[in-house]
Design a protein around this motif. Structure first.
Motif, mmCIF file in Angstrom:
data_model
loop_
_atom_site.group_PDB
_atom_site.id
_atom_site.type_symbol
_atom_site.label_atom_id
_atom_site.label_comp_id
_atom_site.label_asym_id
_atom_site.label_seq_id
_atom_site.Cartn_x
_atom_site.Cartn_y
_atom_site.Cartn_z
ATOM 1 N N ARG A 131 0.835 -1.212 0.000
ATOM 2 C CA ARG A 131 0.000 0.000 0.000
ATOM 3 C C ARG A 131 0.862 1.252 0.000
ATOM 4 N N GLU A 132 1.753 1.343 -0.997
ATOM 5 C CA GLU A 132 2.638 2.495 -1.125
ATOM 6 C C GLU A 132 2.732 2.931 -2.573
ATOM 7 N N LEU A 133 2.963 4.206 -2.740
ATOM 8 C CA LEU A 133 3.134 4.822 -4.054
ATOM 9 C C LEU A 133 4.394 5.665 -4.016
ATOM 10 N N THR A 134 5.260 5.522 -5.005
ATOM 11 C CA THR A 134 6.515 6.266 -5.047
ATOM 12 C C THR A 134 6.512 7.212 -6.237
ATOM 13 N N VAL A 135 6.787 8.475 -5.985
ATOM 14 C CA VAL A 135 6.880 9.478 -7.041
ATOM 15 C C VAL A 135 8.341 9.587 -7.456
ATOM 16 N N VAL A 136 8.644 9.169 -8.676
ATOM 17 C CA VAL A 136 10.023 9.206 -9.176
ATOM 18 C C VAL A 136 10.147 10.016 -10.458
ATOM 19 N N GLN A 137 9.013 10.393 -11.076
ATOM 20 C CA GLN A 137 9.063 11.136 -12.322
ATOM 21 C C GLN A 137 7.742 11.870 -12.506
ATOM 22 N N GLN A 138 7.704 12.719 -13.516
ATOM 23 C CA GLN A 138 6.475 13.377 -13.895
ATOM 24 C C GLN A 138 6.465 13.581 -15.404
ATOM 25 N N LEU A 139 5.278 13.769 -15.942
ATOM 26 C CA LEU A 139 5.120 14.061 -17.364
ATOM 27 C C LEU A 139 4.823 15.540 -17.536
ATOM 28 N N ILE A 140 5.462 16.172 -18.517
ATOM 29 C CA ILE A 140 5.160 17.547 -18.867
ATOM 30 C C ILE A 140 4.954 17.612 -20.371
ATOM 31 N N VAL A 197 5.733 19.947 -23.511
ATOM 32 C CA VAL A 197 6.567 21.066 -23.959
ATOM 33 C C VAL A 197 6.732 20.984 -25.474
ATOM 34 N N ASN A 198 6.455 22.108 -26.123
ATOM 35 C CA ASN A 198 6.635 22.196 -27.586
ATOM 36 C C ASN A 198 5.920 21.074 -28.323
ATOM 37 N N GLY A 199 4.711 20.769 -27.868
ATOM 38 C CA GLY A 199 3.916 19.767 -28.546
ATOM 39 C C GLY A 199 4.301 18.337 -28.249
ATOM 40 N N GLN A 200 5.209 18.100 -27.326
ATOM 41 C CA GLN A 200 5.659 16.750 -27.016
ATOM 42 C C GLN A 200 5.554 16.465 -25.522
ATOM 43 N N LEU A 201 5.258 15.191 -25.223
ATOM 44 C CA LEU A 201 5.285 14.753 -23.829
ATOM 45 C C LEU A 201 6.707 14.391 -23.455
ATOM 46 N N ARG A 202 7.155 14.885 -22.332
ATOM 47 C CA ARG A 202 8.508 14.589 -21.846
ATOM 48 C C ARG A 202 8.439 14.006 -20.440
ATOM 49 N N VAL A 203 9.273 13.018 -20.205
ATOM 50 C CA VAL A 203 9.440 12.470 -18.857
ATOM 51 C C VAL A 203 10.584 13.210 -18.193
ATOM 52 N N VAL A 204 10.319 13.838 -17.053
ATOM 53 C CA VAL A 204 11.341 14.587 -16.342
ATOM 54 C C VAL A 204 11.309 14.194 -14.873
ATOM 55 N N SER A 205 12.302 14.628 -14.154
ATOM 56 C CA SER A 205 12.348 14.392 -12.717
ATOM 57 C C SER A 205 11.251 15.191 -12.018
ATOM 58 N N PRO A 206 10.871 14.800 -10.814
ATOM 59 C CA PRO A 206 9.896 15.596 -10.059
ATOM 60 C C PRO A 206 10.375 17.026 -9.834
ATOM 61 N N LYS A 207 9.476 17.857 -9.341
ATOM 62 C CA LYS A 207 9.738 19.288 -9.233
ATOM 63 C C LYS A 207 10.969 19.600 -8.413
ATOM 64 N N SER A 208 11.221 18.862 -7.358
ATOM 65 C CA SER A 208 12.377 19.089 -6.498
ATOM 66 C C SER A 208 12.833 17.753 -5.936
ATOM 67 N N GLU A 209 13.961 17.782 -5.232
ATOM 68 C CA GLU A 209 14.454 16.548 -4.613
ATOM 69 C C GLU A 209 13.472 16.014 -3.593
ATOM 70 N N ALA A 210 12.841 16.931 -2.850
ATOM 71 C CA ALA A 210 11.869 16.498 -1.844
ATOM 72 C C ALA A 210 10.621 15.905 -2.479
ATOM 73 N N SER A 211 10.356 16.257 -3.762
ATOM 74 C CA SER A 211 9.183 15.726 -4.440
ATOM 75 C C SER A 211 9.323 14.246 -4.765
ATOM 76 N N GLN A 212 10.555 13.731 -4.770
ATOM 77 C CA GLN A 212 10.760 12.290 -4.949
ATOM 78 C C GLN A 212 10.477 11.625 -3.608
ATOM 79 N N ARG A 213 9.324 11.037 -3.497
ATOM 80 C CA ARG A 213 8.851 10.606 -2.181
ATOM 81 C C ARG A 213 8.037 9.325 -2.299
#
Length: 344
Positions: free
Chosen positions: A171-180, A182-198
């Motif tokens: 029963r856990e969920l880990t945030v390691v990435q996010q989708l944004i 940009v310029n018409g394309q989906l990009r996989v990037v790191s979370p907003k900050s180091e603390a956002s990786q949780r």
């Protein structure tokens, strides 16, 4: 789809927009060696009067961000020897104040219904939230709305969530990435900050909803080892689609309006109303500073204010009884006089 290093693509896009939309039209004709404080004061005075695409004046925070972009660019020009000093460094602009979330109380709802006026940042009560969740319970993205409302995940984190990031057993969920987007394309990037990786805990209802969601994906022949929330063809969802979809669902529900990002405010407030400590809420939201959690996202729900007021008064009255002090006036019982008798 490429995985990028921790370079803030969205920030870079913001810089490019500032240059294209504001800085080149406003200052592009002035030679950089001749650019001075007078030019900048005139430019920012005009910028404060400009309207965005919704017809509203640019916010002080937007003006501040444009100033930060210009100041960084001119710092580089100074380092390159193109100008002697940075004229943007000492420029004073109206201070941008972070709006504090306001709860949709009955009085605020009445004003909104009568005039259309609404807080800049608004939070539903728990009654509003349960009404919304009941309204969207048949929506294909219902588990996503549950996670957004109760766990406070950002839209990019929700869009970038993979099944490998979720453990239904523990029963856990880990945030390691996010989708944004940009310029018409989906990009996989790191979370907003180091603390956002949780890693955040999941409640039993969230686990049940996610398990059913995974089973539906399996029946549709989708890759249940890939993205958690997808389009009908199994491709990831654009984060801005979540914003549009949420806005439509809120409008169709008849509830007072909130933004998708406002669910983060509500998640913090609801957790506090459930007596979750502030440090745990900080970790849940992925904030580096507990001050940010306290100042920005913890607009406490009305019932918690009332509970705090009653608890404080109860402590004082209990202490008074224990020490033999009387804080309440005696109730005077007046004898009823005959109606024909005048007071003396």
């Amino acid at each position: 789809m490429t995985i990028l290093q921790p370079v803030r693509e969205r920030t870079r896009q913001g810089y490019a927009d500032h240059v294209r939309i504001h800085l080149i039209p406003g200052l592009g004709r002035v030679p950089i060696a001749e650019l001075g404080p007078v030019d900048l004061r005139r430019f920012f005075a005009g910028l404060a009067q400009r309207r965005n695409r919704y017809g509203k004046a640019l916010s002080p925070s937007t003006v501040q961000r444009v100033h930060a972009t210009l100041r960084a660019a001119l710092n580089e020009a100074v380092r390159e020897g193109l100008m002697a000093a940075n004229p943007a460094r000492g420029l004073r602009l109206p201070r941008a104040r972070r709006p504090h979330a306001q709860v949709w109380t009955r009085s605020r709802v009445a004003v909104w219904q009568a005039t259309g006026q609404r807080p800049a940042v608004a939070v539903w009560t728990t009654e509003h939230l349960t009404a919304f969740l009941d309204h969207v319970r048949e929506d294909a993205l219902y588990p996503l709305w549950w996670l957004a409302a109760l766990r406070g995940l950002r839209r990019g984190e929700l869009a970038g969530l993979r099944w490998v990031d979720i453990s239904l057993e523990t029963r856990e969920l880990t945030v390691v990435q996010q989708l944004i987007h940009v310029n018409g394309q989906l990009r996989v990037v790191s979370p907003k900050s180091e603390a956002s990786q949780r890693t955040t805990a999941l409640d039993a209802e969230a686990v049940r909803l996610l398990r059913r969601h995974q089973q539906r994906q399996h029946l549709k022949g989708l890759d249940t080892a890939g993205w958690v929330f997808t389009r009908e063809d199994g491709q990831p969802i654009r984060p801005d689609y979540l914003t549009y979809r949420f806005r439509y669902l809120v409008a169709s529900s008849g509830l007072p309006p909130v933004r998708l990002h406002d669910l983060r405010h509500g998640a913090a407030s609801t957790a506090l109303a459930a007596h979750v400590d502030l440090r745990t809420v900080q970790g849940q939201l992925g904030h580096a500073s507990i001050v940010l959690t306290s100042d920005t996202y913890t607009s406490v729900l009305p019932e918690l204010h009332h509970a705090a007021a009653e608890a404080t008064a109860r402590l004082v009255l209990t202490t008074a009884r224990r020490t033999g002090r009387r804080l309440r006036k005696r109730t005077l019982r007046l004898r009823r006089r005959p109606t024909n008798q005048m007071p003396r």
